[in-house]
Design an enzyme around this catalytic site. Structure first.
Site, short mmCIF file in Angstrom:
data_model
loop_
_atom_site.label_atom_id
_atom_site.label_comp_id
_atom_site.label_asym_id
_atom_site.label_seq_id
_atom_site.Cartn_x
_atom_site.Cartn_y
_atom_site.Cartn_z
N VAL A 73 87.27 16.65 14.69
CA VAL A 73 88.72 16.92 14.24
C VAL A 73 89.47 16.54 15.47
O VAL A 73 88.96 16.85 16.53
CB VAL A 73 89.04 18.22 13.49
CG1 VAL A 73 88.18 18.15 12.26
CG2 VAL A 73 88.57 19.46 14.18
N PRO A 76 95.25 18.26 18.93
CA PRO A 76 96.47 18.08 19.59
C PRO A 76 97.06 19.20 20.40
O PRO A 76 96.69 20.09 20.54
CB PRO A 76 97.44 17.90 18.36
CG PRO A 76 96.76 18.66 17.20
CD PRO A 76 95.25 18.71 17.48
N PHE A 145 82.93 9.02 25.24
CA PHE A 145 83.57 8.28 26.36
C PHE A 145 83.95 6.92 25.89
O PHE A 145 84.47 6.15 26.80
CB PHE A 145 82.36 8.41 27.77
CG PHE A 145 82.40 9.55 28.26
CD1 PHE A 145 83.27 10.23 29.23
CD2 PHE A 145 81.13 10.38 28.19
CE1 PHE A 145 83.04 11.50 29.45
CE2 PHE A 145 81.01 11.44 28.42
CZ PHE A 145 81.92 12.14 29.13
N ALA A 147 86.27 3.68 24.70
CA ALA A 147 87.47 3.68 25.10
C ALA A 147 88.05 2.66 23.90
O ALA A 147 87.40 1.85 23.44
CB ALA A 147 87.93 2.79 26.57
N ALA A 208 90.55 12.72 33.65
CA ALA A 208 91.84 13.06 34.73
C ALA A 208 91.37 12.15 35.92
O ALA A 208 92.48 11.78 36.55
CB ALA A 208 91.38 14.42 35.07
N LEU A 210 90.33 9.13 35.91
CA LEU A 210 90.79 7.71 35.56
C LEU A 210 92.21 7.58 35.73
O LEU A 210 93.02 6.71 36.13
CB LEU A 210 90.15 7.29 34.08
CG LEU A 210 88.71 6.96 34.01
CD1 LEU A 210 88.20 7.02 32.60
CD2 LEU A 210 88.42 5.75 34.63
N CYS A 259 94.17 10.48 25.05
CA CYS A 259 93.37 11.18 25.67
C CYS A 259 94.04 11.48 27.00
O CYS A 259 93.90 12.94 27.47
CB CYS A 259 92.20 10.55 26.10
SG CYS A 259 91.05 10.53 24.54
N LYS A 322 97.72 0.08 24.56
CA LYS A 322 97.04 -1.01 25.09
C LYS A 322 96.61 -1.95 24.16
O LYS A 322 96.77 -2.01 22.98
CB LYS A 322 95.60 -0.40 26.00
CG LYS A 322 94.71 -0.01 25.13
CD LYS A 322 93.45 0.43 26.01
CE LYS A 322 92.24 0.43 25.01
NZ LYS A 322 91.12 0.93 25.81
C1 UDX Z 1 90.26 6.91 27.47
C2 UDX Z 1 88.96 6.70 28.63
O1 UDX Z 1 88.78 5.42 29.23
C3 UDX Z 1 87.68 6.80 27.50
O2 UDX Z 1 86.52 6.91 28.29
C4 UDX Z 1 87.91 8.25 26.77
O3 UDX Z 1 86.73 8.43 25.98
C5 UDX Z 1 89.05 8.16 26.01
O4 UDX Z 1 90.25 7.95 26.90
P1 UDX Z 1 91.53 5.12 26.04
O5 UDX Z 1 92.47 5.96 26.04
O6 UDX Z 1 90.96 4.46 24.74
O7 UDX Z 1 90.04 5.77 26.58
O8 UDX Z 1 92.01 3.79 26.94
P2 UDX Z 1 91.83 3.51 28.60
O9 UDX Z 1 91.32 1.99 28.53
O10 UDX Z 1 91.12 4.46 29.47
O11 UDX Z 1 93.46 3.20 29.07
C6 UDX Z 1 94.26 4.31 29.07
C7 UDX Z 1 95.60 4.03 29.47
O12 UDX Z 1 95.80 3.68 30.93
C8 UDX Z 1 96.15 2.68 28.72
O13 UDX Z 1 97.52 2.95 28.53
C9 UDX Z 1 95.99 1.64 29.63
O14 UDX Z 1 96.86 0.54 29.42
C10 UDX Z 1 96.35 2.28 30.96
N1 UDX Z 1 95.54 1.68 32.17
C11 UDX Z 1 94.28 1.69 32.27
C12 UDX Z 1 96.66 1.14 33.11
O15 UDX Z 1 97.66 0.94 33.17
N2 UDX Z 1 96.04 0.52 34.22
C13 UDX Z 1 94.36 0.42 34.28
O16 UDX Z 1 93.83 -0.24 35.41
C14 UDX Z 1 93.71 0.88 33.32
#
Ligand code: UDX
Length: 445
Positions: A73, A76, A145, A147, A208, A210, A259, A322
Site C-alpha cells: 500500500v 504518503p 528498487f 525505477a 537518498a 541517488l 520516492c 521523467k
Molecule cells: C527511484 C529509484 O531509482 C528506484 O531505485 C526506487 O525504487 C524508486 O525511486 P524512480 O523514482 O522511478 O526510481 O526514478 P529515477 O530514474 O530514479 O529518477 C528520479 C528523478 O531524478 C527523475 O525526476 C529523474 O528525471 C531525475 N534524474 C535522474 C535527474 O534529474 N538526473 C539524473 O541523472 C537521473
C-alpha cells in the site's frame, strides 16, 4: 507481482485492492488498457493473467488462501499532525495488518513491499501478534528498487534483490522461502539477505544517495552557468572516474517521482527524532537544493521574458516526472508551473502520456489558487504543435524522446518572436535550434 507470476508459473499470485474500478481496469480484456503505463508490462500481464495471476477485490478470501502476503500500500508523506510534511503516513499499513490479523487462520509470512521507515516491521509484528487469531507470523522486508519507465527490465534483471528477516531460525526459514521465489529467475549471488532493520534502512538510503547525486550535479549546473564551464562536460569528466561512475549525473530541472523526496524527508525525520541534528540537516540540504533548482528554472523564464510573463503563453513540453511513464508525482513541472502561474502566465501543456485531468489534479492539489483559476490559466493539448502555437516560450520539463525529432522550424514559424526555448533536460540540439532563430537556454550551460 506480475513479473513474479510470469517467472513462477507454479505460484498462484492474487493481487487485491479495495478499489473496484482499478481492479476492473487490471482485468480489462485488452491489456493495453491496464492502469499503469510501463514499457513491456502489458505483455507480462497478458502472459500470466488468468494462468496464475489474478486481480480481485475479494481481499479476505485472498488473505485466507495465501501463504505469503505482500503489503504494497502507499505510504504518503503525512499531511497532518506530528511529522506533518516529513514523516511517512503508516495508516494504510496498519489497516492492512489489522485486516490480515482478523482474517488469517493459519501461519503467514508477511512481506513489507512498500517503502517504510526503519522499524516499521516491529509495529506490524505487534499488531499481528496482539490482535490475531493466535497463528504465527514472520515479517520480512523486501523493498523494491525498480525505477519507473524501466520497471519490467529492472525486475527481469535486478542489480540485487534485498530481503530482510528476523535472525531467529523461524525468521531465516521465512526468509529462505522468499529467496526461493526470486531464485526462479534471479542469480542467487544477487539476492542479498540482511536483518530487518538494515533492509528497511537500505531502501531509504539508496534513494537518498541517488537523489544526492542529482542535487550535487544540479548545484554545479548553476556554478557552470556563472563561470562558463559546461555541466555536461563536467559530468563526463567526473563520471569517467570509475569510483564515481557516469550514472545519475544528468543536470535537470530537479528530480521528481514518488520516492526521492519522500524517502529523504523520511530519513531526515528519523534522524531528527533520534536527536541527530547534523545528520538530518545534511540530508535535508539535498531537498533544499532540489527546490532551489526548480524555482531557479522558473525565475529564469520570468527574468528572460523581460521580467513579466503575465498574459503570455508558455508551452510546457512534458509533465511526467521523467520519460516513459505517466506518473507525475512530485514532478518538477508542477512546481515550475505553479511559480509561473503566480506570475499570471498562461500555460499550454503537452505530454504524450499524461491526461488533462491529472495536470489539473496536480495543480489543484497544491492549493495555491482556486481550481477555477487553474482552469482559466492552463490549457492542455494533444498536439505539441498546437501547444506551441503563438507561445512566447517553450519549457521542456520531461526528456521524452519525441521532443528531439519535432519539426522545430515549423514550431518556430508559429511562435511569437523572439522565440525562447528553456531546456530543463538538455535534450534538444541547441545549436540547430539557435540556427533556426530560437533563443535557447540549457541548464548548466
Ligand atoms: C527511484 C529509484 O531509482 C528506484 O531505485 C526506487 O525504487 C524508486 O525511486 P524512480 O523514482 O522511478 O526510481 O526514478 P529515477 O530514474 O530514479 O529518477 C528520479 C528523478 O531524478 C527523475 O525526476 C529523474 O528525471 C531525475 N534524474 C535522474 C535527474 O534529474 N538526473 C539524473 O541523472 C537521473
Amino acid at each position: 507481482m506480475a513479473v513474479i507470476a510470469q517467472k513462477c508459473p507454479h505460484i498462484k499470485v492474487t493481487v487485491v485492492d479495495l478499489n473496484e474500478a482499478r481492479i476492473a481496469a487490471w482485468n480489462d480484456p485488452d491489456t493495453e488498457n491496464i492502469p499503469v503505463y510501463e514499457p513491456g508490462l502489458s505483455t507480462v500481464v497478458a502472459e500470466a493473467r488468468g494462468r496464475n495471476l489474478f486481480f480481485s477485490t475479494e481481499v479476505d478470501k485472498a488473505i485466507d488462501e495465501a501463504e505469503m502476503i505482500f503489503i504494497s500500500v502507499n505510504t504518503p508523506t503525512k499531511t497532518y499532525g506530528t511529522g506533518k510534511g516529513m514523516a511517512a503516513d503508516l495508516k494504510y499499513i496498519e489497516l492492512c495488518a489489522r485486516q490480515i490479523a482478523r482474517v488469517a487462520k493459519d501461519d503467514k509470512i508477511v512481506v513489507e513491499k512498500s517503502t517504510l521507515p526503519v522499524r516499521t516491521a516491529e509495529a506490524v509484528k505487534n499488531i499481528l501478534q496482539n490482535t490475531g487469531n493466535g497463528v504465527n507470523y514472520q515479517i520480512l522486508s523486501n523493498p523494491e528498487f525498480l525505477a519507473e519507465g524501466t520497471a519490467v527490465e529492472d525486475l527481469h534483471a535486478p542489480d540485487r534483490v534485498l530481503i530482510g528477516g528476523d535472525t531467529t531460525p523461524e525468521g531465516q526459514e521465512a526468509l529462505n522461502a522468499l529467496v526461493e521465489v526470486y531464485a526462479n529467475w534471479v542469480p542467487r549471488e544477487r539476492i542479498l539477505t540482511t536483518n530487518l532493520w538494515s533492509s528497511e534502512l537500505s531502501k531509504l538510503t539508496a534513494n537518498a544517495f541517488l537523489a544526492q547525486r542529482v542535487s550535487s550535479i544540479n548545484a554545479l549546473s548553476e556554478l557552470c552557468e556563472r563561470t562558463g564551464a559546461d555541466v555536461t562536460e563536467v559530468a563526463r569528466s567526473i563520471g569517467t572516474d570509475s569510483r564515481i561512475g557516469p550514472k545519475f549525473l544528468k543536470a535537470s530541472v530537479g528530480f521528481g517521482g514518488s520516492c526521492f523526496q519522500k524517502d529523504i524527508l523520511n530519513l531526515v525525520y528519523i534522524a531528527r527524532s533520534y536527536g541527530l541534528k547534523e545528520v538530518a540537516d545534511y540530508w535535508e540540504q539535498v531537498i533544499i537544493m532540489n527546490d532551489h533548482q526548480k524555482s531557479r528554472f522558473a525565475n529564469n523564464i520570468v527574468k528572460t521574458l523581460y521580467n513579466t510573463v503575465s498574459g503570455k503563453k508558455i508551452a510546457f513540453l512534458g509533465w511526467a516526472f521523467k520519460k516513459d511513464t505517466n506518473d507525475t508525482r512530485e514532478s518538477a513541472a508542477i512546481y515550475v508551473a505553479d511559480a509561473l502561474l503566480n506570475e499570471e502566465a498562461g500555460i499550454a501543456v503537452y505530454d504524450p502520456k499524461v491526461p488533462e485531468s491529472q495536470v489539473f489534479f496536480d495543480l489543484d492539489y497544491l492549493g495555491t489558487r482556486s481550481p477555477e483559476k487553474n482552469k482559466q490559466l492552463v490549457t492542455n493539448f494533444t498536439d505539441p504543435y498546437e501547444a506551441c502555437k503563438d507561445a512566447h516560450a517553450i519549457a521542456i520539463l520531461t526528456e521524452w524522446d519525441e521532443f528531439k525529432t519535432y519539426d522545430w522550424q515549423r514550431i518556430f514559424d508559429n511562435m511569437k518572436k523572439p522565440a525562447f526555448v528553456f531546456d530543463g533536460r538538455s535534450i534538444v540540439d541547441s545549436a540547430a535550434l539557435t540556427d533556426i532563430g530560437f533563443k535557447v537556454y540549457t541548464i548548466g550551460k
